[in-house]
Design a protein around this motif. Sequence first.
Motif, mmCIF file in Angstrom:
data_model
loop_
_atom_site.group_PDB
_atom_site.id
_atom_site.type_symbol
_atom_site.label_atom_id
_atom_site.label_comp_id
_atom_site.label_asym_id
_atom_site.label_seq_id
_atom_site.Cartn_x
_atom_site.Cartn_y
_atom_site.Cartn_z
ATOM 1 N N TYR A 182 0.873 -1.113 0.001
ATOM 2 C CA TYR A 182 0.040 -0.042 0.062
ATOM 3 C C TYR A 182 0.685 1.438 0.021
ATOM 4 O O TYR A 182 0.584 2.186 -0.693
ATOM 5 C CB TYR A 182 -0.891 -0.127 1.335
ATOM 6 C CG TYR A 182 -2.053 -1.090 1.126
ATOM 7 C CD1 TYR A 182 -2.660 -1.225 -0.150
ATOM 8 C CD2 TYR A 182 -2.484 -1.836 2.367
ATOM 9 C CE1 TYR A 182 -3.721 -2.273 -0.159
ATOM 10 C CE2 TYR A 182 -3.508 -2.909 2.196
ATOM 11 C CZ TYR A 182 -4.277 -3.073 0.742
ATOM 12 O OH TYR A 182 -5.057 -3.841 0.923
ATOM 13 N N PHE A 183 2.028 1.146 0.865
ATOM 14 C CA PHE A 183 2.784 2.458 0.573
ATOM 15 C C PHE A 183 3.453 2.695 -0.499
ATOM 16 O O PHE A 183 3.684 3.852 -0.867
ATOM 17 C CB PHE A 183 3.908 2.356 1.964
ATOM 18 C CG PHE A 183 4.210 3.913 2.334
ATOM 19 C CD1 PHE A 183 3.757 4.739 2.954
ATOM 20 C CD2 PHE A 183 5.780 3.793 1.822
ATOM 21 C CE1 PHE A 183 4.293 5.985 2.922
ATOM 22 C CE2 PHE A 183 6.489 4.986 2.033
ATOM 23 C CZ PHE A 183 5.790 6.044 2.547
ATOM 24 N N ASP A 184 4.027 1.589 -1.282
ATOM 25 C CA ASP A 184 4.479 1.742 -2.535
ATOM 26 C C ASP A 184 3.364 2.124 -3.725
ATOM 27 O O ASP A 184 3.894 3.066 -4.210
ATOM 28 C CB ASP A 184 4.966 0.233 -3.043
ATOM 29 C CG ASP A 184 5.482 0.266 -4.283
ATOM 30 O OD1 ASP A 184 6.660 0.417 -4.383
ATOM 31 O OD2 ASP A 184 4.945 -0.517 -5.395
ATOM 32 N N ILE A 185 2.029 1.972 -3.473
ATOM 33 C CA ILE A 185 1.098 2.362 -4.347
ATOM 34 C C ILE A 185 1.034 3.662 -3.899
ATOM 35 O O ILE A 185 0.781 4.562 -4.820
ATOM 36 C CB ILE A 185 -0.082 1.724 -4.251
ATOM 37 C CG1 ILE A 185 -0.105 0.154 -4.774
ATOM 38 C CG2 ILE A 185 -1.430 2.419 -4.850
ATOM 39 C CD1 ILE A 185 0.486 0.133 -6.247
ATOM 40 N N PHE A 186 0.943 4.243 -2.713
ATOM 41 C CA PHE A 186 0.857 5.643 -2.362
ATOM 42 C C PHE A 186 1.994 6.592 -2.922
ATOM 43 O O PHE A 186 1.892 7.489 -3.457
ATOM 44 C CB PHE A 186 0.781 5.689 -0.843
ATOM 45 C CG PHE A 186 1.110 7.171 -0.359
ATOM 46 C CD1 PHE A 186 -0.243 8.176 -0.344
ATOM 47 C CD2 PHE A 186 2.251 7.717 0.106
ATOM 48 C CE1 PHE A 186 0.205 9.401 0.150
ATOM 49 C CE2 PHE A 186 2.402 8.969 0.673
ATOM 50 C CZ PHE A 186 1.225 9.729 0.475
ATOM 51 N N CYS A 187 3.259 5.863 -2.786
ATOM 52 C CA CYS A 187 4.385 6.641 -3.405
ATOM 53 C C CYS A 187 4.220 6.740 -4.927
ATOM 54 O O CYS A 187 4.633 7.717 -5.516
ATOM 55 C CB CYS A 187 5.722 5.868 -3.020
ATOM 56 S SG CYS A 187 6.415 6.045 -1.401
ATOM 57 N N ALA A 188 3.811 5.811 -5.761
ATOM 58 C CA ALA A 188 3.607 5.779 -7.092
ATOM 59 C C ALA A 188 2.467 7.037 -7.310
ATOM 60 O O ALA A 188 2.730 7.460 -8.286
ATOM 61 C CB ALA A 188 3.150 4.411 -7.461
ATOM 62 N N LEU A 189 1.608 7.167 -6.669
ATOM 63 C CA LEU A 189 0.424 7.978 -6.713
ATOM 64 C C LEU A 189 0.992 9.434 -6.378
ATOM 65 O O LEU A 189 0.800 10.413 -7.493
ATOM 66 C CB LEU A 189 -0.769 7.749 -5.838
ATOM 67 C CG LEU A 189 -1.735 8.729 -5.696
ATOM 68 C CD1 LEU A 189 -2.566 8.806 -7.231
ATOM 69 C CD2 LEU A 189 -2.973 8.571 -4.632
#
Length: 580
Positions: A19-26
């Motif tokens: 989830y944090f990886d996706i947040f960083c991607a966003l």
Amino acid sequence: MPVFKKFIRYYRPYKALFYFDIFCALLLSAIDISLPQLLRYLTNGVFEVNPQGILKILLPLAGILLVMCLARFGCQYFITSWGHIMGARMESNMRQDLFEHYQRLSFTYYDRNNTGDLMSRLVSDLFDISELAHHGPENIFISVVKLLGSFLLLLFINVPMTLILAAVAFVMVLFSISQNKKMRAIFMDNRRKISGVNSSVQDSLAGIRVVKSFGNEALEQDKFERSNLQFLDSKVGSYKIMGTFRAGNSFFEGLLYLTVLLSGGFFIANGSLRVSDLAIYALYITIFINPIDVLVEFTEQFQKGYSGFKRFLEVIETEPDIVDSPDAVDLEDVKGTIEYKDVSFSYNDTEQVLNHIDLKISAGQTIALVGPSGGGKTTLCSLVPRFYDVTGGSVSIDGTDVRKIRLSSLRGSIGIVQQDVYLFSGSIRENIAYGRPDATDEEIMEAARKANIHDFIMDLEDGYDTYVGERGARLSGGQKQRISIARVFLKNPKILILDEATSALDNESERRIQASLDLLSRGRTTIVIAHRLSTIRNADEIIVIGDDGIIERGPHDALLNADGVYARYYNLQFEGLDEK
């Protein structure tokens, strides 16, 4: 979708990282698509309208941009480092699951499959799965955000021009989908062909002594060349498809720039688009094309990872033939009485090996199995530890059907010494301790003494820490055999199976090992398979097995006096001399 769901479950232990990886991607995507919009605001709203106020906003603007750059740096670092770490951990979990499943699969599976192919599934296939696990969701998310974000922001500048760009992009997507189907098939073929290469290498190197003894290096080179060229042909096919795929997408990217140039010129000419907005369009096209490039790269990555995961599932979803029954029990206070009741067995329901065998072996009794090769002697023994299950009848220990006994308990009560001894790469100590991994050094040495190998070990420079080489290549056949006997001594089972344990040894080694085996057999129920009939004269009962089942049975002297099949075998082997 079923494959996708099975893939997703490997993310569950790492949900926080994911989830944090996706947040960083966003956040990374939002920063990238906001920069041209910021430039448009400054160009149209500040630089043209209020040039005197430019100096007042430069420092605040620089601060904002610096914060955005730092945020971008942090996001990129996390995605590149911890995103890959997450993928590596998932790969490790899959590899562990696959190896553990290999351990559960029965002999039947290994009879049908090549070790090189199984190694390929365990190593090379899973690497591409790891890359897919990390880059897949992240790349898709970043690309979708950038594409949709760019598209929506461009709509605010000029709707007709943006719709024209969307039409070109849609055709580009259709082209990619059509090429994607071809790539899926070719990458799966790549997997099969590299497995063939691995199988050829493993087969040749494992049998290198046989290869060299027959001088067949050239034959092995030809066999490898065939599998290597088949893999090359498959790779050439995949590169041709990839070439069409990449070149086609590059062509469509050029069309996007061409569309911006032509439609932008047209809308500027009719006054519906500013010249400065055309520059912003050009910036967004770069942002628009970047995720398309990422998706093009991802398509190749996805097909490699998908084909690897499909091959992974082929093994994971293979149900073991031999499993514990729901009501399985542990063997307790083992006596060692073995009984075969109307036992039949066939391989693949076609090759009938055993037919209606009835045999009872009392606790502590030694029986010997004699007969022609292929008569079913080893198969009969393999049914006791459930290496295979009977196709008819039952095998029981102390009155309990072996299919009702927990496998760990069943096999923990049985010791096996085979003709083809397998020693693991490691020290002598480790190989003896394989019989009981928690054994002390004193217990290991005592087992070696009983196997008549302790003195030899102590004469070695490194003693029990001596490296035995791959499959025990640094030791002689007799030395390997005695180490295998020592680990059975250490295991201390109540039931013992000796499968032609001395048939490949010289007379001196046979004499020493036979003495160790006699000691090992004391107080245990022992089944001996032997071609050297001199080693079984003291057996309590000798069973002669032929194509029609049990032909003769009885002690050595009685069978000789009966002048039947056993007597003929004995006389042929000893040229008519009765050695007593």
